[in-house]
Scaffold this active site. Structure first.
Site, mmCIF file in Angstrom:
data_model
loop_
_atom_site.group_PDB
_atom_site.id
_atom_site.type_symbol
_atom_site.label_atom_id
_atom_site.label_comp_id
_atom_site.label_asym_id
_atom_site.label_seq_id
_atom_site.Cartn_x
_atom_site.Cartn_y
_atom_site.Cartn_z
ATOM 1 N N HIS A 122 5.716 -8.471 -5.161
ATOM 2 C CA HIS A 122 6.153 -7.527 -6.069
ATOM 3 C C HIS A 122 7.257 -7.832 -6.718
ATOM 4 O O HIS A 122 8.571 -8.440 -6.271
ATOM 5 C CB HIS A 122 6.316 -6.119 -5.249
ATOM 6 N N GLY A 123 7.398 -7.533 -8.002
ATOM 7 C CA GLY A 123 8.627 -7.359 -8.764
ATOM 8 C C GLY A 123 9.793 -6.662 -8.410
ATOM 9 O O GLY A 123 9.702 -5.687 -7.772
#
Length: 205
Positions: A122-123
């Protein structure tokens, strides 16, 4: 433009289709998908076994394949939500393993207990958006034939572990491991390799 491309190109349609396939904020498929769609879409080889307590978060828009004579043990989780999960022949996925695609696992592979492989991240870069709402990146994990992973090993996205390699318990694999190697530690480091001329496992100096 095909039907899949049409769905992907329209945000409202895409969200509706996803809602039909799985409940909001959930990773697992709806019951109708599990019972009627996945058995037609996904492949399970002869004499293979998925234990009753395995959580199969597999969706029809990506692939899941389990080869012949392979087993996924109880309390494991398999998730193909962002990428395929492919498992070869005569491979054993031990108890309480977590497999998040995209992942390719070869033949005659042994996984011990509590192993985590995740082909996605995930960013987090935009501090004004919570991480779970930021863009997901993915990179395939490749586990080649005859690999043995010890208990509590973690393998991160994009890593390849070469044929007939051994990764010691508790190791965190952040870089590729060459074939015929023994790796230990956090981050994992190769300490031995097989020499085909001497026919011995030799320590790396």
């Amino acid at each position: 433009m095909g039907i899949v491309d049409k769905i992907k190109s329209n945000e409202k349609t895409k969200h509706f289709v996803l809602w039909m396939l799985m409940p909001r904020n959930q990773a697992r498929p709806r019951l109708w998908v599990k019972l009627f769609v996945n058995p037609l879409k996904h492949k399970k080889g002869k004499h293979s076994l998925i234990r009753r307590r395995v959580r199969m978060d597999v969706m029809p828009f990506n692939n899941f394949k389990l080869g012949n004579d392979s087993t996924i043990e109880d309390f494991s989780t398999v998730n193909n939500g962002v990428g395929d999960v492919i498992i070869g022949d005569r491979t054993r996925i031990g108890m309480s393993n977590v497999l998040i695609g995209p992942i390719n696992i070869g033949n005659d592979v042994m996984f011990a207990q509590n192993i985590v492989l995740s082909g996605l991240n995930h960013g987090y870069e935009d501090v004004s958006i919570v991480p779970h709402n930021q863009k997901v990146t993915k990179s395939t994990i490749n586990i080649e034939d005859e690999v043995w992973l010890g208990a509590n090993v973690v393998v991160v996205a994009g890593v390849t572990i070469g044929k007939h390699s051994v990764v010691a318990a508790g190791a965190v694999v952040t870089k590729n491991i060459p074939p015929y190697s023994v790796a230990v530690g956090n981050p994992a480091k190769v300490i031995k390799q097989y020499n085909f001329e001497s026919k011995l496992w030799e320590r790396i100096k």
